[in-house]
Write an enzyme that holds these catalytic residues in place. Structure first.
Site, short mmCIF file in Angstrom:
data_model
loop_
_atom_site.label_atom_id
_atom_site.label_comp_id
_atom_site.label_asym_id
_atom_site.label_seq_id
_atom_site.Cartn_x
_atom_site.Cartn_y
_atom_site.Cartn_z
CB ILE A 72 -29.50 2.13 4.33
CG1 ILE A 72 -30.31 1.58 2.48
CG2 ILE A 72 -27.95 2.72 4.04
CD1 ILE A 72 -29.00 0.22 2.57
CE LYS B 128 -22.20 12.50 5.62
NZ LYS B 128 -22.28 14.09 6.62
N GLY C 243 -21.25 -3.54 -0.05
CA GLY C 243 -19.37 -2.52 -0.86
C GLY C 243 -19.46 -4.11 -2.17
CD GLU C 244 -17.84 -7.10 -2.22
OE1 GLU C 244 -16.87 -7.22 -2.94
OE2 GLU C 244 -17.60 -7.21 -0.50
CE LYS D 54 -31.19 -8.24 1.33
NZ LYS D 54 -31.82 -8.43 0.35
N GLY D 55 -25.98 -5.29 3.52
CA GLY D 55 -24.45 -5.11 2.65
C GLY D 55 -24.50 -5.24 1.38
N GLY E 289 -12.67 1.95 4.68
CA GLY E 289 -13.35 3.19 3.34
C GLY E 289 -14.73 3.51 3.80
#
Lengths: 327, 212, 733
Positions: C620, C624, C695-696, C692-693, C464
């Site tokens: 980033i 979007k 999602g969490e 760096k990510g 997703g």
């Protein structure tokens, strides 16, 4: 799901004849509750009578008031100009229930027949006197946060989940029922029943009868109506408590009041004593608080739902304040 | 909307031989379809599955995305399973199968419904539109394009239901403000949480004067 | 619809966006295979005991039924199951139909396989089980004394329970019930044995290789004979990090019947068959000097796990390093109950732990009469307090500033229950979040074809977040190409290896592999160019552009280069992984969530009115989708804070709300506009792309920010999630 017999009816007359003949048959209209229950094996009718072709989809004004055919859709009523203008309480209550998709499916008759959402009723591995008489009430000493505070007994503490019903009982609606032999009319308030010793029965509809029409008499509440629905999320959730309030005002004086609650009893719960108290009083917070207090007489919690004893009067106050345009 | 009143003037008579459940009753009852369980049971008892299957099914005439189908259906088959499993139109999703999520939203005669809570057999003669039926030619439907532009989805699983519901939301006249859109789209759950983007997508289509 | 599938998404649109908006995306239960059969699972209705009778005859005789599979007839048909007496494989995957034991209510006990879905469902309803029940335990609070310490020893920095010696301190207990991932796509699998030795699985998985290894392992097969395909995964949030018994049931069932089989769980089954975020009880003791310098934190947690696995998560980890604090001790314990196994859910552990810590920080700030942000900045850690290493990058302080400004933090009246708006009580709250910024080994292949199209391949799944568009963005940036020239292929074991999608690792790992592969491809072009033209140009002479490249004023298209070299395509595959930087720095992403809530003064109904998140996740990559992912975490966090709880009836050990009507995930009407602010500074050390990510960290800290906002609105501290109106009890003053 078992592979039931299916028959599609075209006329009311034939339908009631079929009902008389096939006592094990169930009618299906929108199906949004019945198919759900069949999928969960809560009910397993061997015959389904599809009544969607019957000419009962009308909503129209008559001398006696608003006539709504049993197959009129919930969304059809909520978006109907007459309903919106003259019976806004009904439109508000309907729009507070379910989702737009379900309101496009659910009929008036079907909504009246909607069964409880009690988890013990739905889970066939649990005891439930409503689903399986004499198996016990799982909710009584179980998880009963959603359950009744009025009129319940140890047989069953389930609540009627409908929002529409709360508005209809507040608006003094009547119901027209028909069997193969005769038609009868009853007050909406008498249609649903308390659990008493027969929690398996939600209402007084006989197995050979069908609902054909709902009649709402003219009223003077349209300017001062409000429906409060308190729930665990802001939409698409069943009520913890809901309140339908209608006031007929003369200046600041209450000429007439209608007050009913949902999510608190086995049937939509009309608050007659509070209504009587309000009649002739002036609209203000203190009056409304007193009415809420009167409304709560006889209320009883079962543990997880004790908070409803506080939430219900707060919700009544909110509904009355909004109906009176005081907040 | 019908203006007919009850009880209608009906002259049909009623007789019934219940040997075959509804079977005999049908002609007299002006009923249109039937499925005789007793015969089915007899067939099953004799292990004759072909016979059983034959009697378990009912003819179904249905139009899906502009295409007419003459098929047979078991009465217990939901519209959702019918489009997914029988017509291979898998764009319509099963997210809960109990009318609690909206992933299965399709239009029946132009109205959005949960296809999981209605039977295929109940759609006789009706027009069904699924997500596969809304783009025209080589152009996305404006709502599809707007979802794409506003990133109104992540995993994509609730998306067909959201889009079908969004189109209906505008057509019903319930998309007049972001808060009205939120309320009238609340029958479509998105677990990835694309809600704000979905609202943006609908607002843009609505402001563009687009109709379903 | 077919015509629509040839449309090309815009540069910033998802690579699979057209498929997803047209219904053309095929999830794992949507593949058309000749002769497909349908599987439906039957579940235990008791929480603990033994199956004494399993009545399957009626089901076996029902129309269309091909096979009923259970412990009665599985025998030794699965070599891996027969290999040992453990009830699990790899510690956490329960063997399906392995024996007559019931370990939790809702355990699969039989599989019905039939020729149509309706027939399978009906036949499943005919199966009856009798049990010899044993006393079960599902209640955390009543089983605390039976807890175990999975990690062996507790964490201690300097003095234990030093908070008690502080000038101002606080002790508080926090609690939350199970959260269930509940992705919109139900657990689904289609298993197709093309021969006795060759298996194709269309699977709901976050990692195709993990699934492949597991299925191959069941039958001692070579992994190359098992192909796992998952280009579309309808959400997962952690529940598909490893395989589950339902997937084994499908693979085994298909093997036994020699027919392709599709199995889709019901929503009810999603509650007990594919994990959940476990119920956790926490204690925090926290103390500071009067001027707000932290002195000590004690953080103890008790999490639920099953009887057959010691599932752990990083609940107390964040407390050890979030703030500069001389004395910290943490303890993490497990309580083994007769429930199904948990699995990491978005922001695993940390989301739970930071709920306690960040609420406690707010409570202590209030006691100190300090602004919550000022209190946090006063104790801001610039060196990692546990291992004394510097962070690779940390702009958490900028996040506080950005978010505070956007939401108007300093314009609020900080006094509880002091603000109203439209007849509602108004509250503002904030909290911070942190999560490990990892990087796993990943491989990407890039192929330039003679038409100038670039294909990027990696086996990574996209549940997703927009992994495809991330890969596209990295390649577009590397080659200065348009999206129209780029094709992304993912989610298939036939593609180059990638880690399992999870833990905010994907962009850092796979994005880096794509970057490295693109760089390698450009280097190869230089090589090919030099060979074709007999020149000795170096990499820096090449300026890449949309069409191709420019060398000292001369333009070449990619098409021309391949034509000149006589090549159909140019291909490189590169593996990319972390290195020694991991010994020199600590890598974390940071977030700060600000929320504004309305609380109804009479009923206590809460409505979130505004959310602002500020985020340090390095560079980033595809803004979007990064924004969307952040919003998604916020929505999940609103559910965690206000509505989500798996409720057991402990008398029976069963869920009472295992459906979407009673387990309330947020709906449209619950979600306000959400602002996402990126610091957007590349991390110089983590990987070649500086990402760096996120999602969490999108969800970590959201629940406490709401709890803190509700305190501000009402003066009531609710330390038990979800914060339903009965817990606020606004009427009780």
């Amino acid at each position: 799901m078992i592979n039931f017999d299916y028959i599609r009816m075209q006329s009311v007359k034939s339908t009631v004849k079929a009902l008389a003949k096939f006592t094990d048959a169930k009618m299906i209209a929108g199906g949004s509750n019945l198919i759900d229950l069949m999928k969960r094996n809560v009910t397993a009718p061997t015959k389904l009578i599809d009544i969607n072709l019957l000419p009962l989809k009308y909503i129209e004004q008559s001398k006696e008031g608003l006539r709504i055919g049993a197959l009129a859709l919930n969304s059809q009523a909520a978006d109907h100009e007459i309903v919106k203008n003259k019976f806004p309480l009904l439109a508000m209550a309907i729009n507070a229930g379910a989702s737009p998709q379900l309101r496009n499916m659910a009929s008036f008759g079907g909504n009246m027949m909607q069964r409880t959402r009690c988890t013990y009723f739905y889970d066939t591995s649990m005891p439930c006197n409503k689903r399986e008489p004499n198996s016990g009430c799982g909710a009584l000493n179980g998880i009963n946060r959603m359950h009744a505070i009025f009129g319940a007994n140890d047989n069953c503490i389930a609540v009627n989940p409908s929002d529409m019903n709360v508005a209809l009982i507040a608006l003094d609606a009547q119901v027209v029922l028909l069997n193969a032999k005769k038609e009868r009319k009853m007050a909406f308030a008498d249609f649903h029943k308390l659990a008493e010793d027969t929690p398996n029965l939600d209402n007084h509809l006989q197995s050979n009868e069908m609902i054909v029409e709902i009649l709402i008499p003219e009223n003077n509440f349209s300017k001062n109506s409000y429906y409060v629905k308190v729930r665990d999320r802001n939409s698409y959730a069943f009520a913890l408590v809901s309140v339908a309030a209608g006031l007929e005002l003369e200046g600041k004086t209450i000429k007439n009041a209608r007050l009913a609650m949902g999510g608190v009893a086995h049937k939509p719960w009309r608050l007659y004593d509070a209504e009587n108290y309000l009649q002739g009083k002036e609209i203000n917070t203190e009056t409304f608080k007193e009415a809420a207090k009167i409304a709560m007489k006889g209320a009883k919690g079962y543990g997880h739902n004790d908070f409803k004893l506080d939430l219900a009067p707060a919700s009544i106050l909110e509904a009355l304040m909004k109906a009176a345009h005081l907040s | 909307m019908s203006n007919q009143k009850h009880p209608e003037n009906l002259e049909q008579d009623f007789t019934c031989s219940s040997r075959r459940g509804f079977l005999k009753a049908t002609t007299a009852l002006t009923a249109i379809a039937l499925s005789p369980t007793l015969i089915t049971k007899a067939a099953i008892n004799h292990r004759d599955e072909k016979l059983a299957a034959f009697f378990e099914k009912i003819p179904l005439n249905i139009e899906v995305n502009g295409k007419s189908y003459k098929m047979e259906t078991e009465p217990r088959e939901t519209l959702l399973d019918f489009v997914r499993e029988r017509l291979q139109l898998t764009g319509t999703k099963k997210g809960c199968d109990h009318g609690q999520c909206g992933a299965c939203t399709v239009h029946v005669d132009g109205k959005r419904v949960n296809s999981c809570l209605t039977l295929a057999v109940m759609q006789e003669g009706k027009k069904i539109t699924t997500i596969e039926g809304i783009g025209s030619g080589e152009k996305l439907h404006p709502m599809q394009a707007s979802f794409l532009k506003h990133d109104g989805f992540q995993c994509g699983y609730c998306t067909p239901g959201q889009i079908m519901s969004a189109i209906a939301c505008i057509n019903e006249g319930h998309a007049n403000s972001p808060s009205e859109i939120r309320e009238f789209m609340s029958g479509n759950i998105c677990r990835c949480g694309a809600y704000p983007n979905i609202v943006d997508a609908i607002v843009e289509v609505k402001n563009g004067g687009q109709k379903g | 619809m077919e015509n629509l599938l040839n449309l090309i998404p815009d540069d910033t649109d998802r690579t699979d966006g057209i498929l997803k908006v047209t219904g053309g995306a095929t999830y794992s239960a949507e593949y058309k295979i000749e002769g497909l059969t349908y599987g439906v699972l039957v579940q235990s209705t008791i929480a603990k005991g033994k199956i004494t009778v399993l009545e399957t005859k009626k089901a076996e005789g029902a129309p269309g039924v091909i096979k009923v599979l259970s412990h009665l007839n599985l025998n030794n048909s699965v070599p891996r199951y027969a290999k040992d007496d453990n009830v699990t494989i790899d510690r956490n995957i329960q063997k399906v139909f392995y024996n007559d034991q019931v370990y939790f209510a809702g355990q699969p006990i039989a599989l019905v396989i039939a020729d149509t879905y309706e027939r399978a469902v009906y036949a499943a309803s005919l199966i009856k089980a009798n049990y010899q029940e044993e006393k079960h335990h599902t209640y955390l609070e009543k089983n605390l004394e039976n807890s175990i310490s999975p990690e062996g020893k507790d964490y201690l920095r300097n003095e234990k329970d030093a908070y008690k010696n502080s000038e101002v301190y606080l002790e508080a207990e926090y609690h939350q019930l199970n959260n269930i991932h509940n992705p919109m796509e139900l657990g689904s699998i289609t298993a197709n044995w093309e021969s006795d030795e060759k298996l194709t699985v269309y699977d709901k998985t976050q990692g195709v290789f993990g699934s492949q290894k597991h299925y191959a392992g069941l039958y001692g097969m070579d992994s190359k004979n098992v192909r796992v395909i998952a280009p579309f995964v309808g959400g997962a949030f952690g529940m598909a990090l490893h395989t589950w018994p339902y997937q084994d049931a499908a693979v085994i069932g298909a093997k036994i019947t020699k027919l392709p089989l599709k199995l889709m769980l019901t929503r009810m089954q999603m509650f007990t068959m594919v994990g959940y975020r476990p119920e956790t009880k926490q204690f925090i003791g926290i103390g500071a000097s009067k001027d707000g310098v932290l002195n000590g934190i004690t953080h103890n947690a008790w999490g639920v796990t099953s009887t057959y696995d010691n599932f752990t998560e990083g609940t107390v980890g964040g407390t050890q390093f979030m703030y500069k604090c001389p004395n910290v001790n943490t303890q993490y314990k497990l309580v083994k109950l007769d429930v199904s196994n948990p699995i990491w859910m978005r922001g695993p552990g940390e989301a739970t732990g930071m709920f306690a810590l960040e609420c406690a920080m707010d409570e202590l700030a209030f006691k100190l009469n300090m602004d919550p942000i000022a209190f946090r900045l006063k104790n801001y850690a610039t060196v990692h307090p546990v291992n004394n290493l510097p962070w690779s990058s940390k702009f958490l302080d900028e996040c506080y500033e950005l978010g505070a400004k956007k939401i108007g933090w300093y314009n609020r009246n900080p006094k509880p229950k002091s603000m109203t708006e439209d007849g509602m009580l108004v509250g503002y709250g904030m909290a911070s979040g942190v999560f490990n910024a990892g990087r796993g080994a990943a491989t990407a292949r890039v192929i330039l074809d003679e038409n100038g199209k670039l294909t990027i391949q990696s086996a990574i799944t996209d549940i997703g977040p927009g992994t495809g568009v991330m890969m596209k963005s990295v390649a577009m940036d590397s080659f200065k190409m348009d999206a129209i020239q780029i094709i992304v292929e993912l989610g298939d074991t036939n593609l180059p290896p990638a880690p399992t999608q999870g833990g905010s690792n994907t962009t850092s790992s796979v994005g880096s592999a794509v970057y490295d592969a693109c760089t390698a491809l450009k280097e190869k072009m230089v090589e090919v160019y030099n060979q074709s033209f007999g020149e000795q140009k170096v990499y820096d002479d090449f300026k890449f552009n949309k069409e191709g490249f420019n060398i000292k004023g001369k333009s070449f298209s990619y098409v021309d280069l391949l034509k000149k070299a006589g090549l159909k395509e140019l291909e490189v595959t590169r593996e990319s992984r972390s290195g020694t930087e991991r010994q020199k720095y600590v890598f974390n992403s940071f977030s700060v969530h600000f929320t504004k809530v309305h609380v109804h003064p009479l009923t206590g109904m809460v409505k979130v009115k505004e959310v602002v998140c500020a985020l340090d996740a390095g560079k980033i990559i595809s803004e979007k989708q990064a924004r969307s992912q952040m919003i998604g975490g916020v929505v999940g966090g609103i559910g965690m804070a206000l509505t989500e709880e798996g409720v057991y009836d402990h008398r029976y050990g069963v869920y009472t709300n295992n459906n979407f009507a009673d387990y309330h995930v947020p709906v449209h009407a619950d979600i306000p506009p959400i602002d996402v602010l990126f610091v957007n500074k590349p991390d110089p050390y983590i990987n070649p792309i500086g990402a760096k990510g996120l999602g969490e960290v999108s969800i970590i800290g959201l629940a406490p920010s709401i709890a803190n906002a509700i305190f501000h609105a009402t003066g009531k501290r609710v330390r038990d999630l979800p914060i339903t109106l009965d817990k606020i009890a606004i009427w009780r003053d």
